[in-house]
Design a protein around this motif. Structure first.
Motif, PDB file in Angstrom:
ATOM      1  N   ARG A 150     -51.047-112.792  -4.314  1.00  0.00           N
ATOM      2  CA  ARG A 150     -50.154-112.505  -3.195  1.00  0.00           C
ATOM      3  C   ARG A 150     -48.780-112.293  -3.830  1.00  0.00           C
ATOM      4  O   ARG A 150     -48.292-113.169  -4.529  1.00  0.00           O
ATOM      5  CB  ARG A 150     -50.072-113.673  -2.226  1.00  0.00           C
ATOM      6  N   ILE A 151     -48.210-111.138  -3.558  1.00  0.00           N
ATOM      7  CA  ILE A 151     -46.934-110.839  -4.203  1.00  0.00           C
ATOM      8  C   ILE A 151     -45.791-111.124  -3.240  1.00  0.00           C
ATOM      9  O   ILE A 151     -45.817-110.722  -2.081  1.00  0.00           O
ATOM     10  CB  ILE A 151     -46.882-109.370  -4.673  1.00  0.00           C
ATOM     11  N   ILE A 152     -44.802-111.864  -3.742  1.00  0.00           N
ATOM     12  CA  ILE A 152     -43.582-112.086  -2.967  1.00  0.00           C
ATOM     13  C   ILE A 152     -42.468-111.351  -3.679  1.00  0.00           C
ATOM     14  O   ILE A 152     -42.239-111.558  -4.869  1.00  0.00           O
ATOM     15  CB  ILE A 152     -43.254-113.582  -2.851  1.00  0.00           C
ATOM     16  N   ARG A 153     -41.808-110.490  -2.955  1.00  0.00           N
ATOM     17  CA  ARG A 153     -40.735-109.723  -3.583  1.00  0.00           C
ATOM     18  C   ARG A 153     -39.423-110.496  -3.471  1.00  0.00           C
ATOM     19  O   ARG A 153     -39.058-110.943  -2.387  1.00  0.00           O
ATOM     20  CB  ARG A 153     -40.594-108.366  -2.906  1.00  0.00           C
ATOM     21  N   VAL A 154     -38.755-110.661  -4.578  1.00  0.00           N
ATOM     22  CA  VAL A 154     -37.425-111.270  -4.561  1.00  0.00           C
ATOM     23  C   VAL A 154     -36.479-110.255  -5.196  1.00  0.00           C
ATOM     24  O   VAL A 154     -36.903-109.407  -5.975  1.00  0.00           O
ATOM     25  CB  VAL A 154     -37.391-112.594  -5.343  1.00  0.00           C
ATOM     26  N   MET A 155     -35.211-110.334  -4.883  1.00  0.00           N
ATOM     27  CA  MET A 155     -34.307-109.319  -5.402  1.00  0.00           C
ATOM     28  C   MET A 155     -34.168-109.421  -6.924  1.00  0.00           C
ATOM     29  O   MET A 155     -33.989-108.431  -7.613  1.00  0.00           O
ATOM     30  CB  MET A 155     -32.927-109.438  -4.736  1.00  0.00           C
ATOM     31  N   CYS A 156     -34.240-110.637  -7.440  1.00  0.00           N
ATOM     32  CA  CYS A 156     -34.145-110.814  -8.885  1.00  0.00           C
ATOM     33  C   CYS A 156     -34.995-112.020  -9.234  1.00  0.00           C
ATOM     34  O   CYS A 156     -35.121-112.940  -8.426  1.00  0.00           O
ATOM     35  CB  CYS A 156     -32.694-111.062  -9.279  1.00  0.00           C
ATOM     36  N   SER A 157     -35.562-112.031 -10.414  1.00  0.00           N
ATOM     37  CA  SER A 157     -36.379-113.193 -10.788  1.00  0.00           C
ATOM     38  C   SER A 157     -35.509-114.452 -10.849  1.00  0.00           C
ATOM     39  O   SER A 157     -36.011-115.566 -10.759  1.00  0.00           O
ATOM     40  CB  SER A 157     -37.066-112.959 -12.120  1.00  0.00           C
ATOM     41  N   GLY A 158     -34.196-114.261 -10.954  1.00  0.00           N
ATOM     42  CA  GLY A 158     -33.276-115.399 -10.939  1.00  0.00           C
ATOM     43  C   GLY A 158     -33.256-116.103  -9.604  1.00  0.00           C
ATOM     44  O   GLY A 158     -32.805-117.238  -9.503  1.00  0.00           O
ATOM     45  N   SER A 165     -27.650-110.313 -16.055  1.00  0.00           N
ATOM     46  CA  SER A 165     -28.145-111.479 -16.783  1.00  0.00           C
ATOM     47  C   SER A 165     -29.015-112.392 -15.922  1.00  0.00           C
ATOM     48  O   SER A 165     -29.253-113.526 -16.287  1.00  0.00           O
ATOM     49  CB  SER A 165     -26.977-112.269 -17.356  1.00  0.00           C
ATOM     50  N   GLY A 166     -29.483-111.882 -14.788  1.00  0.00           N
ATOM     51  CA  GLY A 166     -30.291-112.727 -13.885  1.00  0.00           C
ATOM     52  C   GLY A 166     -31.526-113.287 -14.558  1.00  0.00           C
ATOM     53  O   GLY A 166     -31.836-114.465 -14.436  1.00  0.00           O
ATOM     54  N   ASN A 167     -32.207-112.435 -15.315  1.00  0.00           N
ATOM     55  CA  ASN A 167     -33.469-112.898 -15.905  1.00  0.00           C
ATOM     56  C   ASN A 167     -33.249-113.856 -17.070  1.00  0.00           C
ATOM     57  O   ASN A 167     -34.151-114.611 -17.427  1.00  0.00           O
ATOM     58  CB  ASN A 167     -34.358-111.727 -16.309  1.00  0.00           C
ATOM     59  N   GLU A 168     -32.028-113.824 -17.638  1.00  0.00           N
ATOM     60  CA  GLU A 168     -31.751-114.811 -18.695  1.00  0.00           C
ATOM     61  C   GLU A 168     -31.696-116.221 -18.106  1.00  0.00           C
ATOM     62  O   GLU A 168     -32.156-117.174 -18.719  1.00  0.00           O
ATOM     63  CB  GLU A 168     -30.440-114.474 -19.409  1.00  0.00           C
ATOM     64  N   TYR A 169     -31.122-116.285 -16.897  1.00  0.00           N
ATOM     65  CA  TYR A 169     -31.124-117.581 -16.212  1.00  0.00           C
ATOM     66  C   TYR A 169     -32.554-118.015 -15.937  1.00  0.00           C
ATOM     67  O   TYR A 169     -32.911-119.171 -16.104  1.00  0.00           O
ATOM     68  CB  TYR A 169     -30.353-117.497 -14.888  1.00  0.00           C
ATOM     69  N   THR A 170     -33.359-117.053 -15.479  1.00  0.00           N
ATOM     70  CA  THR A 170     -34.759-117.382 -15.178  1.00  0.00           C
ATOM     71  C   THR A 170     -35.445-117.946 -16.411  1.00  0.00           C
ATOM     72  O   THR A 170     -36.171-118.920 -16.331  1.00  0.00           O
ATOM     73  CB  THR A 170     -35.535-116.116 -14.759  1.00  0.00           C
TER      74      THR A 170
END
Lengths: 426, 144
Positions: B45-53, B85-90
């Protein structure tokens, strides 16, 4: 092939539901009026309520409304989620009405019968309470990291004395301040005891936050059962903990669920443990070095160790005696303006309601601490986390050093005569 | 005999997998996989978020509590983040979640995963999902 929905519907068997209901009766009182009937509206509770100083929350009015029969309205309004359960009201109530207990029962009602979602009140998006809930499931067996155990300490998974670490390994996710607590507690115990101390790898949470915070009694019962089985399996007789909430839960809540818990296990806080060893003459406290002489320390009484314990429990007096000895040696101890049973709240309990209002409570507590001394000692990991979290926001408060009791004491303890029985179990 | 029975059970088990996809890379990658007709198991089940962060560790834990058998977080490759840098936080947050909480919780570590999938990697998205699903199938249900 089974559909996914079919698999999901396979829940608890009927037997376990009945079983948990049996336990639920012991800790859940659905009739709130029964608990309140003695109230004669002296309104002391509203006067001392710590929350009422920062938001409109009037316990006496809530009690009166429930007594008048509008319990439904009170519960559906959700106002009781705000209570800090600091128990200041019980401390001052002439009729010993336990308001925190009413809030606890009401929370269960609000969650299960009124379908209210406590998510907006839970701090950190509920990450820590979710961990407790996951741990309560029977198919989960935690595998805690024991790398923190100091090298000189011998630990085993079976024996007499158990050190209950609690949730601290999980708190490391966001709070590094509480790391030294288990290390220093275990160091103290290792120095005194010659035998290995039991530290369990698969120990679960005590369930305090689900019990007081979320009103999730089912999960609390599951956790309690798991813990009970674990303690029995490792054949311990004494449980020592450095956590205020865990101590109170083992001391007061678990005996309600299991009648023989009291007889089988002796629960001690690390304060009690050190005090006993001092009295027995097994340890002594060291005199301060020259660098320590100027340190003024003060003590923040966690609610779970002061107002939440039965009056016969004199833990705080024992602690003050230890401090008296320290004072005699040359340390300077000073009480805060509000101390012992009247201590101010750290602002958050059971991961509920961390907001600007509770921050104001924490701020006033730290201001008192700043007046009293440079080092703030306390014995509750949560208090340490909440108070040191606030320090990051205020430069004027960052000078206070916040320490746990065991962390404070670990370097001051000197073992006189360790037991030389020659029976060191491997 | 018993082996045969357990094998049947294993084949019978359809895991429930939650995937968090970031809007700009992974979700577009999933879209591309669909448009290009790459097959992947329907267990996700896919949940879309604006950023992986946006994915709070609490979401992952709550999914595991609420009967998900596996959780996959997917975002842009490091350096490609739409929000710089959103995914770096993730990545940092996930590392802590993985090492401090998941490893000590008693949930098998393989059930939680972080993957980088870009918008052009439709085929890779299908492969990531297929691999993850078969891994979870191998582990069996979380709720026994």
């Amino acid at each position: 092939m089974k559909l996914i929905t079919e698999i999901n519907q396979k829940d608890n068997s009927e037997q376990s539901i009945e079983d948990s209901e049996l336990y639920l009766d012991k800790i859940y009182e659905p009739n709130l009026r029964k608990l309140l009937s003695k109230c004669y509206q002296c309104v002391r509770c509203s006067g001392v309520c710590q929350l009422s100083k920062v938001q409109s929350f009037v316990p006496s009015v809530i009690i009166q409304r429930i007594l008048e029969g509008s319990e439904d309205k009170v519960i559906s309004s959700g106002v009781l989620w705000d209570c800090l359960t600091c128990n200041s009201c019980l401390q001052n109530c002439p009729e010993d009405i336990n308001f925190a207990d009413i809030v606890r029962n009401a929370k269960y009602k609000m969650k299960n019968y009124y379908k209210q979602n406590p998510e907006q009140f839970v701090a950190h998006k509920g990450i820590y309470t979710t961990i407790s809930e996951i741990l309560s499931e029977p198919y989960i067996q935690p595998n805690k990291n024991l790398d923190w155990v100091p090298k000189e300490c011998k630990i085993s998974d079976k024996g007499d004395i158990l050190y209950f670490v609690g949730c601290i390994p999980y708190f490391k996710f966001e709070f590094q301040e509480v790391d030294p607590i288990p290390i220093s507690s275990l160091k103290i115990m290792c120095q005194i005891e010659n035998r290995p101390i039991v530290v369990l790898k698969d120990e679960v949470c005590c369930g305090h936050d689900l019990y007081w915070g979320l009103g999730n009694f089912e999960a609390f019962i599951k956790l309690a059962k798991k813990n009970y089985d674990l303690f029995e399996k490792s054949s311990v007789s004494t449980i020592i903990t450095s956590c205020a909430e865990g101590y109170r839960t083992f001391k007061v809540e678990y005996p309600k669920l299991f009648e023989d818990f009291d007889k089988k296990f002796e629960v001690k806080h690390i304060i009690e443990y050190v005090y006993e060893k001092l009295k027995q003459g097994k340890v002594e406290l060291k005199a301060p070095d020259e660098s320590d002489i100027n340190i003024q320390f003060t003590y923040h009484d966690p609610c779970r160790l002061s107002r939440f314990l039965p009056k016969s429990n004199n833990l705080l007096e024992k602690l003050r005696e230890i401090f008296n000895i320290l004072e005699g040696l040359g340390y300077s101890f000073k009480e805060m303006t509000h101390n012992k049973e009247n201590a101010l709240c750290c602002g958050v309990s059971s991961w509920m309601n961390c907001n600007t209002r509770s921050k104001a409570l924490r701020y006033s507590r730290l201001l008192e601490a700043k007046e009293a001394g440079t080092t703030l000692v306390t014995s509750c990991p949560k208090c340490i986390m909440h108070l040191s979290c606030l320090q990051k926001d205020y430069d004027d408060l960052s000078s206070i050093e916040i320490k746990d009791f065991s962390e404070f004491l670990v370097n001051l303890i000197h073992v006189i005569d360790s037991e030389n029985n020659g029976e060191v179990k491997s | 005999m018993t082996k045969a029975v357990s094998q049947v059970e294993k084949e019978d088990f359809e895991p429930y997998i939650l995937v968090f996809c970031c809007n700009w890379c992974s979700y577009a990658g999933a879209d591309l996989a669909g448009v290009s007709r790459f097959q992947y198991p329907p267990n996700v089940r896919i949940i879309r978020v604006m950023c992986s962060g946006r994915v709070d560790p609490a979401f992952v834990l709550r999914a595991l509590k609420n009967r998900a058998d596996g959780v996959l977080i997917s975002g842009c490759h490091i350096g490609d983040c739409h929000y710089i840098s959103g995914n770096e936080y993730t990545r940092d947050r996930f590392e802590r979640l993985y090492n401090i909480i998941i490893k000590q919780l008693g949930v098998n570590e393989k059930r939680v995963k972080l993957e980088w999938v870009s918008a052009s990697e439709g085929k890779r998205f299908a492969k990531v999902i297929t691999d993850f699903t078969s891994e979870i199938k191998e582990l069996g249900p979380l709720r026994k």
